[in-house]
Design a protein around this motif. Structure first.
Motif, PDB file in Angstrom:
ATOM      1  N   ASP A  61      29.775  23.672   7.826  1.00 48.28           N
ATOM      2  CA  ASP A  61      28.572  24.986   7.805  1.00 48.28           C
ATOM      3  C   ASP A  61      28.113  25.502   8.031  1.00 48.28           C
ATOM      4  OD1 ASP A  61      25.923  25.567   7.444  1.00 48.28           O
ATOM      5  OD2 ASP A  61      26.803  24.594   5.369  1.00 48.28           O
ATOM      6  N   LEU A  62      28.375  26.626   8.136  1.00 46.65           N
ATOM      7  CA  LEU A  62      28.260  27.614   9.525  1.00 46.65           C
ATOM      8  C   LEU A  62      26.983  27.464  10.688  1.00 46.65           C
ATOM      9  CD1 LEU A  62      30.000  31.014   7.271  1.00 46.65           C
ATOM     10  CD2 LEU A  62      31.583  29.800   9.633  1.00 46.65           C
ATOM     11  N   LEU A  63      26.467  27.078   9.602  1.00 43.43           N
ATOM     12  CA  LEU A  63      24.831  27.108  10.891  1.00 43.43           C
ATOM     13  C   LEU A  63      25.374  25.641  10.832  1.00 43.43           C
ATOM     14  CD1 LEU A  63      22.038  27.827   8.224  1.00 43.43           C
ATOM     15  CD2 LEU A  63      22.925  29.478  10.009  1.00 43.43           C
ATOM     16  N   GLU A  64      26.284  24.366  11.264  1.00 44.71           N
ATOM     17  CA  GLU A  64      26.408  23.640  12.046  1.00 44.71           C
ATOM     18  C   GLU A  64      27.338  23.864  12.705  1.00 44.71           C
ATOM     19  OE1 GLU A  64      25.724  20.231   8.553  1.00 44.71           O
ATOM     20  OE2 GLU A  64      24.526  20.644   8.347  1.00 44.71           O
ATOM     21  N   VAL A  65      28.062  24.022  12.510  1.00 42.96           N
ATOM     22  CA  VAL A  65      29.167  24.054  13.252  1.00 42.96           C
ATOM     23  C   VAL A  65      29.205  24.243  14.727  1.00 42.96           C
ATOM     24  CG1 VAL A  65      31.089  23.590  11.626  1.00 42.96           C
ATOM     25  CG2 VAL A  65      30.486  25.519  13.075  1.00 42.96           C
ATOM     26  N   GLY A  66      30.186  24.446  16.123  1.00 38.32           N
ATOM     27  CA  GLY A  66      29.775  24.717  17.201  1.00 38.32           C
ATOM     28  C   GLY A  66      30.791  25.933  17.973  1.00 38.32           C
ATOM     29  N   GLY A  67      30.153  26.303  18.727  1.00 37.45           N
ATOM     30  CA  GLY A  67      30.540  27.974  19.296  1.00 37.45           C
ATOM     31  C   GLY A  67      31.998  26.993  20.215  1.00 37.45           C
ATOM     32  N   GLU A  68      32.480  26.090  20.621  1.00 38.48           N
ATOM     33  CA  GLU A  68      33.567  25.228  20.802  1.00 38.48           C
ATOM     34  C   GLU A  68      34.673  25.021  19.651  1.00 38.48           C
ATOM     35  OE1 GLU A  68      30.657  22.132  20.006  1.00 38.48           O
ATOM     36  OE2 GLU A  68      30.056  24.042  21.208  1.00 38.48           O
ATOM     37  N   ASP A  69      33.605  24.827  18.838  1.00 45.26           N
ATOM     38  CA  ASP A  69      34.562  25.031  17.116  1.00 45.26           C
ATOM     39  C   ASP A  69      35.228  25.610  16.349  1.00 45.26           C
ATOM     40  OD1 ASP A  69      33.730  21.653  16.816  1.00 45.26           O
ATOM     41  OD2 ASP A  69      31.789  22.348  16.178  1.00 45.26           O
ATOM     42  N   VAL A  70      34.995  26.813  16.697  1.00 44.48           N
ATOM     43  CA  VAL A  70      35.283  27.958  16.802  1.00 44.48           C
ATOM     44  C   VAL A  70      35.900  28.746  17.571  1.00 44.48           C
ATOM     45  CG1 VAL A  70      33.511  28.096  14.243  1.00 44.48           C
ATOM     46  CG2 VAL A  70      33.474  29.541  17.066  1.00 44.48           C
ATOM     47  N   GLY A  71      36.641  28.764  18.661  1.00 45.56           N
ATOM     48  CA  GLY A  71      36.810  29.280  19.893  1.00 45.56           C
ATOM     49  C   GLY A  71      36.305  30.117  20.446  1.00 45.56           C
ATOM     50  N   ASP A 100      49.630  25.664   5.015  1.00 45.25           N
ATOM     51  CA  ASP A 100      49.781  26.232   6.688  1.00 45.25           C
ATOM     52  C   ASP A 100      51.636  25.430   7.279  1.00 45.25           C
ATOM     53  OD1 ASP A 100      50.069  26.315   9.631  1.00 45.25           O
ATOM     54  OD2 ASP A 100      47.806  25.883   9.565  1.00 45.25           O
ATOM     55  N   PRO A 101      51.789  27.241   7.210  1.00 48.56           N
ATOM     56  CA  PRO A 101      53.607  25.953   7.849  1.00 48.56           C
ATOM     57  C   PRO A 101      53.837  25.301   9.009  1.00 48.56           C
ATOM     58  CG  PRO A 101      52.958  28.511   8.167  1.00 48.56           C
ATOM     59  CD  PRO A 101      51.904  27.776   7.353  1.00 48.56           C
ATOM     60  N   ALA A 102      52.825  25.119   9.390  1.00 49.21           N
ATOM     61  CA  ALA A 102      53.820  25.679  11.248  1.00 49.21           C
ATOM     62  C   ALA A 102      53.177  23.703  10.871  1.00 49.21           C
ATOM     63  CB  ALA A 102      53.335  25.845  12.343  1.00 49.21           C
ATOM     64  N   ALA A 103      53.491  22.849  12.372  1.00 53.56           N
ATOM     65  CA  ALA A 103      52.633  21.995  12.362  1.00 53.56           C
ATOM     66  C   ALA A 103      52.460  21.611  14.192  1.00 53.56           C
ATOM     67  CB  ALA A 103      53.759  20.689  12.528  1.00 53.56           C
ATOM     68  N   PRO A 104      51.603  21.942  14.489  1.00 56.27           N
ATOM     69  CA  PRO A 104      50.101  20.795  14.021  1.00 56.27           C
ATOM     70  C   PRO A 104      49.358  21.618  13.185  1.00 56.27           C
ATOM     71  CG  PRO A 104      49.379  21.204  16.245  1.00 56.27           C
ATOM     72  CD  PRO A 104      51.164  21.700  16.316  1.00 56.27           C
ATOM     73  N   GLY A 105      49.805  23.325  13.661  1.00 56.19           N
ATOM     74  CA  GLY A 105      49.698  24.762  12.802  1.00 56.19           C
ATOM     75  C   GLY A 105      49.399  25.329  12.897  1.00 56.19           C
ATOM     76  N   GLU A 106      49.424  26.295  12.104  1.00 53.07           N
ATOM     77  CA  GLU A 106      48.788  27.960  13.214  1.00 53.07           C
ATOM     78  C   GLU A 106      47.726  28.434  13.340  1.00 53.07           C
ATOM     79  OE1 GLU A 106      53.214  30.797  11.717  1.00 53.07           O
ATOM     80  OE2 GLU A 106      50.754  30.883  10.821  1.00 53.07           O
ATOM     81  N   VAL A 107      46.575  27.336  12.822  1.00 54.96           N
ATOM     82  CA  VAL A 107      44.752  28.185  12.482  1.00 54.96           C
ATOM     83  C   VAL A 107      44.386  27.104  12.294  1.00 54.96           C
ATOM     84  CG1 VAL A 107      43.849  28.463  11.232  1.00 54.96           C
ATOM     85  CG2 VAL A 107      45.850  29.602  10.727  1.00 54.96           C
ATOM     86  N   ARG A 108      43.336  26.654  13.267  1.00 56.38           N
ATOM     87  CA  ARG A 108      42.523  25.435  13.538  1.00 56.38           C
ATOM     88  C   ARG A 108      41.645  25.935  12.306  1.00 56.38           C
ATOM     89  NH1 ARG A 108      38.586  24.953  18.975  1.00 56.38           N
ATOM     90  NH2 ARG A 108      37.946  23.012  18.644  1.00 56.38           N
ATOM     91  N   TRP A 109      41.227  24.535  11.362  1.00 58.52           N
ATOM     92  CA  TRP A 109      41.077  23.956  10.630  1.00 58.52           C
ATOM     93  C   TRP A 109      39.936  23.461  10.818  1.00 58.52           C
ATOM     94  CZ3 TRP A 109      42.006  27.918   7.081  1.00 58.52           C
ATOM     95  CH2 TRP A 109      43.881  28.341   6.890  1.00 58.52           C
ATOM     96  N   VAL A 110      38.216  23.852  10.535  1.00 62.74           N
ATOM     97  CA  VAL A 110      36.948  23.347  10.630  1.00 62.74           C
ATOM     98  C   VAL A 110      36.220  22.917   9.614  1.00 62.74           C
ATOM     99  CG1 VAL A 110      35.086  22.665  12.055  1.00 62.74           C
ATOM    100  CG2 VAL A 110      36.899  24.271  12.702  1.00 62.74           C
ATOM    101  N   LEU A 111      36.341  21.819   8.998  1.00 65.93           N
ATOM    102  CA  LEU A 111      35.655  21.177   7.810  1.00 65.93           C
ATOM    103  C   LEU A 111      34.053  21.649   8.407  1.00 65.93           C
ATOM    104  CD1 LEU A 111      35.093  20.688   5.152  1.00 65.93           C
ATOM    105  CD2 LEU A 111      34.983  18.331   5.412  1.00 65.93           C
TER     106      LEU A 111
END
Length: 205
Positions: free
Chosen positions: A106-116, A93-104
């Motif tokens: 499982d897709l069954l455990e992260v929430g809607g707020e985590d993914v936008g 990711d070339p930008a700071a703090p980043g062009e993309v929001r990265w989340v570590l």
């Protein structure tokens, strides 16, 4: 009380041990250096969306698709369960703090707020469906569908002869309230029926 036993293992982590991020990133860097187009998935998704769409790259790996979608003007979140892959994504990711929001996670455990959420599109590229834990595929599709806004798209591409058949995805998508939009045999819009399946479904309401 009866025990249901341990949850099924994620196929990707079971096969790779969650350590192959650097190797995976190096392989695609070599292909790009050799003149190969490594952005076919991002180009196909981009063509389906308006500028500034909110996109989830579900199972983003080293961030190749997510970063290219961000470069094309979209608001992207990348989620992956493999820390070694996500470390490569953050490094790329070339930008700071980043062009993309990265989340570590499982897709069954992260929430809607985590993914936008609500999302304009959720993308399952690079065999993500194939490598999910056995028996969780329908649940993942339903979860992604629930994060889509009305008219939002689920776009998935996978090898049609490994664990998941194209008809399986069609059935899971229908159960999640999605309607089919397109079916291709590759990310360049090839006719369906080969060894690869790309399907686009839309949330109608």
């Amino acid at each position: 009380m009866t025990s249901t036993g341990p949850a099924p293992a994620n196929r990707w982590l079971a096969e790779t041990g969650g350590t192959t991020g650097p190797e995976y990133a190096a392989r695609f860097a070599e292909l790009e250096a050799a003149g190969e187009d490594v952005h076919g998935e991002a180009a196909a998704v981009d063509a389906l969306l308006p500028r500034g769409a909110r996109v989830l790259d579900a199972g983003c790996g080293t961030g190749r698709v997510a970063l290219e979608l961000a470069r094309r003007g979209h608001l992207v979140t990348g989620v992956d369960v493999d820390a070694s892959m996500l470390a490569e994504a953050r490094r790329a990711d070339p930008a700071a703090p980043g062009e993309v929001r990265w989340v570590l996670g499982d897709l069954l455990e992260v929430g809607g707020e985590d993914v936008g959420a609500p999302l304009d599109a959720a993308v399952l590229a690079g065999n993500v469906l194939v490598y999910l834990a056995p028996g969780t595929e329908a649940g993942v599709v339903a979860r992604l569908a629930g994060w889509l806004r009305p008219g939002g798209l689920l776009v998935a591409g996978f090898a049609a002869d490994r664990h998941v058949a194209p008809a399986d995805l069609g059935r899971w998508a229908a159960a999640a309230g999605l309607e089919p939009v397109a079916s291709w045999g590759g990310w360049a819009g090839e006719p369906p029926g080969g060894g690869w399946s790309v399907q686009v479904h839309r949330r109608s309401s």
